[in-house]
Enzyme design. Structure first.
Site, PDB file in Angstrom:
ATOM      1  N   SER A   1     -10.344  -0.272   6.894  1.00  0.00           N
ATOM      2  CA  SER A   1      -9.677  -0.128   5.596  1.00  0.00           C
ATOM      3  C   SER A   1      -8.949  -1.373   5.101  1.00  0.00           C
ATOM      4  O   SER A   1      -8.469  -1.375   3.964  1.00  0.00           O
ATOM      5  CB  SER A   1      -8.682   1.026   5.644  1.00  0.00           C
ATOM      6  OG  SER A   1      -9.344   2.253   5.579  1.00  0.00           O
TER       7      SER A   1
ATOM      8  N   SER B   1      -9.885   1.930   2.711  1.00  0.00           N
ATOM      9  CA  SER B   1      -8.956   2.655   1.886  1.00  0.00           C
ATOM     10  C   SER B   1      -7.939   1.767   1.164  1.00  0.00           C
ATOM     11  O   SER B   1      -7.378   2.190   0.156  1.00  0.00           O
ATOM     12  CB  SER B   1      -8.183   3.652   2.738  1.00  0.00           C
ATOM     13  OG  SER B   1      -7.355   2.989   3.667  1.00  0.00           O
TER      14      SER B   1
ATOM     15  N   LYS C   1       0.855  -1.201   0.000  1.00  0.00           N
ATOM     16  CA  LYS C   1       0.000   0.000   0.000  1.00  0.00           C
ATOM     17  C   LYS C   1       0.882   1.239   0.000  1.00  0.00           C
ATOM     18  O   LYS C   1       1.897   1.285   0.704  1.00  0.00           O
ATOM     19  CB  LYS C   1      -0.898  -0.027   1.246  1.00  0.00           C
ATOM     20  CG  LYS C   1      -1.948   1.071   1.301  1.00  0.00           C
ATOM     21  CD  LYS C   1      -2.801   0.964   2.567  1.00  0.00           C
ATOM     22  CE  LYS C   1      -3.941   1.980   2.564  1.00  0.00           C
ATOM     23  NZ  LYS C   1      -4.790   1.886   3.776  1.00  0.00           N
TER      24      LYS C   1
END
Lengths: 493, 95
Positions: A181, A157, A78
């Site tokens: 997330s 997210s 990420k």
């Protein structure tokens, strides 16, 4: 090897050790997969050359019998994690081009165990969002589709992470979870995601959103792979003052433990008015599976559940407004030139931050400002304690809690929502675990009538991830679900 | 507690975010929507409940107050928009 992309991480490790495949071959297959599925926009930077160098080093270590836990396993990261020498932007314009000179503890742990970095994955800007639509790089796309072929969100997210793992363009991926997330995108994409206990994974070198809530965790296509990755990434870190010096349980051993005699709580407050009937059905199905495997189901009450979201939307923006004060146009990335220092700050931040991030900074600034601190921020922290107390009481009688992971399946990209509060409701089942600091796992459980995956969530006591892996494996075995979305690399014909 | 245009301008200044005049009313409306929703918390009796700021359950670790790291000027300045002679450069703040 017919299709290397079909191997799980545990299987790939065995094939690498048996020299049936090489790390360079496996990594090359994943780089090609990422290029094939570039339309999903789940990578914001593919570091192919670096990946092949790491893979070659893995092959050398395998040859000399020095393989680590994740030796030769291709992993997506990420974009919230700092990776030395490779851009780390939190998918925000304000960090455009930011190239750290240091490596986050979690990613350093993965590389120490032989993991191969494929690249950086798309996410909501500063992890603020539940659909990956606030990213400065544009939305990541879910590899699952309904019959009309519309692009669906992967959740957020950590949307790029979930999308890439489901689409076979990463074997494993890192995520972070501040209010859901990891678990919400895992459920939307039909993969396994773990939010560890607060303090399990070091936050050092991860772009901070809300420091008392943020936790890093693993994404994988099955529960066993998830345990393997968690064992590599977790651990005490003196560089994070909230890191917990608590030994990690043997998560691989937990996978075969089963749920015989385990007490699993079903919280009454997670039944919502007007909840998607297919979500209710899959939740009931999960209860039946656990009961059939020997668990005892117990009705429990978590009376302050409905207050978790409003408390979260005070605490998280408050912490964010403080954390994001560092983006000032002086030390990192973007600067908008101006005559005065104050003007430079204000113009830089107006241009560098997207709309949702600005909204949350403004909310956070307001609730922390003179005259409102007690009414909002302290009030929310008091409610936070009541939420934690609810769980403490429940865990006196049960070993784990089963809930739906999300109130719905994935929805179309660009869905028009006038009221920001509507978007916040995506996190209704996941936020309480962040406020209480508990570990939670999303496990894919089946599909809805439109052919989209639905997930279940398991919660456990702090530092008892092993129970999640034991029960998660039971759910996975019963569901028999392995993500095989239409827009994936490779594909079984 | 309702937010108006003037309050938005004040928050924007505190947050160091330039918000154009014509955007202030729209933001006030959005913030009011969120704030009226979080007002639900007032239903909860929190009398005698201690605020929970950290769930770690351990005290912050202490260490000796000595320098443990440093001398990394190039690394610190590696990402700055403007620097000179080992310093950050910002617009002039004193005449």
């Amino acid at each position: 090897m017919a299709d290397m992309l079909e191997l799980g991480a545990v299987e790939a490790r065995a094939a690498l050790d048996a020299r049936e495949i090489s790390a360079v071959e496996l990594t090359s297959a994943y780089i090609a997969a990422a290029e094939d599925t570039a339309g999903l926009n789940n990578y914001v930077a593919l570091t192919a050359e670096h990946a092949l160098e790491m893979a070659a080093a893995s092959d050398a270590r395998i040859a000399t019998g020095e393989a680590g836990l994740l030796e030769g396993v291709p992993i997506g990261v990420k974009d919230l994690f700092c990776t030395a020498g490779y851009t780390s932007t939190a998918c925000s314009n304000i960090l455009a081009g930011f190239t750290p000179t240091y490596e986050s503890t979690v990613t350093a742990n993965l590389w120490r165990e032989g993991g191969v970095m494929l690249g950086k994955l798309n996410c909501d800007e500063f992890a603020m969002g539940s659909a990956n639509e606030t990213s400065a790089y544009g939305p990541a796309i879910n590899p699952w589709q309904t019959a009309d072929g519309a692009d669906l969100v992967p959740g957020g997210s950590s949307g790029g992470s979930a999308s890439a793992v489901a689409a076979r363009s990463a074997l494993l991926a890192t995520g972070t979870d501040t209010g859901g997330s990891i678990r919400q995108p895992a459920a939307f994409c039909g993969v396994v995601g773990l939010k560890p206990t607060y303090g399990r994974c070091s936050r050092w070198g991860i772009v901070a959103f809300a420091s008392s809530l943020d936790q890093a965790g693993p994404f994988s296509r099955n529960v066993a792979d998830n345990a393997l990755m968690m064992q590599a990434m977790a651990g005490f870190d003196p560089k994070d003052s909230t890191s917990a010096d608590v030994p990690l349980q043997d998560l691989s051993a937990a996978l075969t433990r089963g749920v015989g005699g385990m007490k699993i709580g079903i919280p009454a407050e997670y039944v919502l008015d007007g909840m998607d009937p297919e979500v209710v059905t899959i939740w009931q199905q999960g209860q039946d599976w656990l009961r059939a495997a020997g668990a005892e189901l117990v009705d429990i009450s978590l009376p302050h559940t409905k207050y978790a979201l409003p408390a979260y939307y005070i605490i998280a923006p408050a912490e964010a407004s403080s954390n994001l004060a560092r983006y000032d146009g002086v030390r990192y990335g973007k600067r908008v030139e101006a005559e005065s220092l104050d003007e430079m700050y204000a113009l830089t931040r107006a241009e560098g931050f997207g709309e949702e991030v600005q909204r949350r900074i403004m909310i956070g600034t307001y609730v922390l400002s003179a005259g409102y601190y007690d009414a909002y921020y302290l009030k929310a922290q008091r409610v936070r304690r009541l939420i934690r107390n609810d769980f403490d009481t429940a865990f006196e009688n049960v070993d784990a809690i089963l809930t739906p992971a999300t109130p719905s399946a994935a929805f179309p990209v660009g869905r028009k929502v006038d009221d920001p509060v509507t978007n916040f409701l995506n996190d209704v089942f996941t936020v309480p675990a962040n406020l209480a600091g508990l570990p939670g796992m999303a496990v894919p459980a089946g599909m809805n009538g439109d052919g989209l995956p639905l997930g279940l969530q398991l919660l456990a006591r702090p530092f008892d991830e092993a129970t999640l892996y034991a029960a998660g494996q039971v759910l996975e075995d019963a569901a028999g679900f392995i993500a095989n979305p239409p827009r994936r690399a490779g594909g079984v014909s | 507690m309702s937010v108006d245009k003037t309050t938005v301008a004040k928050i924007a200044r505190l947050a160091r975010i330039h918000v154009p005049d014509e955007r202030q009313q729209a933001i006030a409306t959005e913030l009011n929507g969120i704030l009226s929703w979080v007002d639900e918390l007032n239903e909860v009796d929190t009398e005698n409940v201690e605020p929970l700021a950290s769930v770690t359950g351990h005290a912050l670790p202490m260490r000796k107050d000595v320098v443990t790291d440093g001398d990394r000027i190039d690394e610190v300045l590696a990402n700055v928009p403007e620097s000179t002679g080992g310093f950050f450069v910002v617009p002039k703040v004193v005449d």
